[in-house]
Design a protein around this motif. Structure first.
Motif, short mmCIF file in Angstrom:
data_model
loop_
_atom_site.label_atom_id
_atom_site.label_comp_id
_atom_site.label_asym_id
_atom_site.label_seq_id
_atom_site.Cartn_x
_atom_site.Cartn_y
_atom_site.Cartn_z
N VAL A 8 0.61 -1.27 -0.14
CA VAL A 8 -0.01 0.01 -0.09
C VAL A 8 0.72 1.33 0.18
O VAL A 8 1.55 1.53 1.07
CB VAL A 8 -1.08 -0.11 1.27
N ASP A 9 0.71 2.00 -0.97
CA ASP A 9 1.07 3.20 -0.90
C ASP A 9 -0.20 4.26 -1.07
O ASP A 9 -1.15 3.84 -0.89
CB ASP A 9 2.11 3.82 -2.32
N MET A 10 0.12 5.78 -1.22
CA MET A 10 -1.26 6.54 -1.20
C MET A 10 -1.65 7.30 -2.34
O MET A 10 -2.59 7.53 -2.43
CB MET A 10 -0.78 7.65 0.25
N GLU A 11 -0.41 7.59 -2.94
CA GLU A 11 -0.75 8.74 -4.16
C GLU A 11 -1.80 8.30 -5.18
O GLU A 11 -2.33 8.94 -5.93
CB GLU A 11 0.65 9.18 -4.60
N GLY A 12 -1.84 7.01 -5.36
CA GLY A 12 -2.59 6.46 -6.39
C GLY A 12 -4.06 5.99 -6.11
O GLY A 12 -4.87 5.70 -7.04
N ASN A 66 3.66 1.20 2.91
CA ASN A 66 5.13 1.65 2.80
C ASN A 66 5.07 2.96 2.18
O ASN A 66 6.12 3.58 1.63
CB ASN A 66 5.56 0.85 1.71
N HIS A 67 4.00 3.93 2.54
CA HIS A 67 3.98 5.36 2.11
C HIS A 67 4.76 5.95 3.24
O HIS A 67 4.68 5.70 4.69
CB HIS A 67 2.64 5.83 2.16
N ALA A 68 5.71 6.91 3.06
CA ALA A 68 6.28 7.91 3.90
C ALA A 68 6.96 7.02 5.08
O ALA A 68 7.83 6.26 4.97
CB ALA A 68 5.56 9.00 4.17
N TYR A 110 -0.24 2.87 -5.46
CA TYR A 110 1.13 3.03 -6.09
C TYR A 110 0.67 4.16 -7.39
O TYR A 110 -0.21 4.60 -7.48
CB TYR A 110 1.74 1.83 -6.60
N HIS A 111 1.68 4.80 -7.77
CA HIS A 111 1.78 5.93 -8.64
C HIS A 111 2.78 5.66 -9.54
O HIS A 111 3.55 4.98 -9.59
CB HIS A 111 2.00 7.02 -7.85
N SER A 112 2.66 6.68 -10.60
CA SER A 112 3.44 6.83 -11.90
C SER A 112 4.94 7.05 -11.46
O SER A 112 5.26 7.76 -10.52
CB SER A 112 3.04 7.60 -13.04
N ALA A 122 3.44 12.17 -9.60
CA ALA A 122 4.43 11.19 -9.88
C ALA A 122 5.73 11.38 -9.28
O ALA A 122 6.27 12.64 -9.17
CB ALA A 122 4.86 11.40 -11.50
N HIS A 123 6.52 10.40 -9.00
CA HIS A 123 7.72 10.34 -8.37
C HIS A 123 8.19 8.95 -8.11
O HIS A 123 7.71 7.81 -8.13
CB HIS A 123 7.77 11.09 -7.02
N THR A 124 9.61 8.86 -8.14
CA THR A 124 10.38 7.30 -7.66
C THR A 124 10.97 7.46 -6.48
O THR A 124 11.89 8.29 -6.48
CB THR A 124 11.19 7.23 -8.85
ZN ZN Z 1 3.78 7.37 -1.13
#
Ligand code: ZN
Length: 272
Positions: A8-12, A66-68, A110-112, A122-124
């Motif tokens: 789990v990330d958050m931006e997407g 796994n966000h921040a 997840y995000h681009s 978008a970021h990596t």
């Molecule tokens: Zn994130």
């Protein structure tokens, strides 16, 4: 025993596009209205995924936030059948996979990758420092790297929900992954939202399809050419000094860019 991981990330997630022109270390900063919305949306998406996995015969579902700071979800609101993964931060990214036998990974939020035109937030990994990361000349993002590391353990990505730009990148990585578009990406902090009920029911259906499908893992063939470009030459020089203690690193086309031939996944992890 059928085990699944939900990463789990958050931006997407649906209903979130970030604060206009916000500059922060995390793409969605703690305490902003967007952050509250992202936690709420991620919780909904995770819960429908958990339900779909158990309905598909899962014995165990583990959630990796796994966000921040990696502690965003309120587990009092998450389906109690799912377990919260507590990661040893001294270990390499996804090294915990050796302790499990996951059938597959469901990617939520997840995000681009950095540099994606119109990709929402978008970021990596580090949005301040990293302009791109390339393997064998191709720019890749967090979904790609996490999927390819999981492949070292034989674990495939099976499902991903994100904006349409990220979904295209997911399908480039592995066209067998089942995907759901949560929103239409229109810029750094811009998106056209879809109907929430539709998004959640598509995630439920998509996760069920993914659990029933045979999807192959993806992994890099080592040695491979790796390149990373930093926004700051100071950061690049400092990272060069750090990496050179263990690897043979050279500058790429300029002093922002480092190049290295990676011999194995542990060397890759040093850059994540
Ligand atoms: Zn994130």
């Amino acid at each position: 025993m059928k085990e699944y991981l939900i990463a789990v990330d958050m931006e997407g997630v649906h209903g979130v596009k970030g604060e206009p022109y916000e500059v922060s270390v995390a793409a969605i900063a703690l305490g902003t209205p967007s952050y509250q919305q992202a936690v709420a949306s991620a919780t909904q998406e995770v819960n429908v995924a958990v339900e779909a996995l158990f309905a598909s015969g899962a014995d165990r579902v583990v959630i990796w936030d796994n966000h921040a700071a990696r502690d965003n979800l309120d587990f009092s609101k998450i389906d109690p059948r799912a377990e919260k993964l507590v990661v040893d931060r001294t270990k390499g990214r996804l090294e915990f996979l050796k302790d499990f036998h996951f059938e597959g990974i469901v990617f939520i939020g997840y995000h681009s990758r950095a540099g994606s035109i119109n990709g929402t937030m978008a970021h990596t990994y580090n949005g301040f420092d990293i302009q791109y990361m390339k393997v064998n000349g191709k720019q890749l993002g967090e979904f790609d790297f996490d999927s390819h590391i999981a492949g070292e353990y034989g674990v495939p990505p099976i499902f991903a929900a994100s904006d349409d730009v990220c979904v295209r990148q997911v399908l480039e990585c592995n066209p067998d992954v089942v995907t759901v578009v949560t929103k239409y990406a229109k810029g750094r902090r811009k998106a056209d939202f879809r109907d929430e009920t539709e998004v959640l029911s598509e995630i439920a259906e998509g996760v069920r399809q993914a659990a029933a499908k045979k999807i192959s893992p993806v992994k890099f063939t080592y040695p491979c050419a790796f390149e990373i470009r930093y926004s700051s030459m100071d950061v690049a020089e400092w990272r060069m000094a750090e990496f050179s203690k263990k690897l043979t690193v050279s500058y790429g086309e300029d002093a922002h860019t480092l190049c290295v031939t990676l011999q194995n996944v542990d060397e890759l992890r040093m850059f994540l």
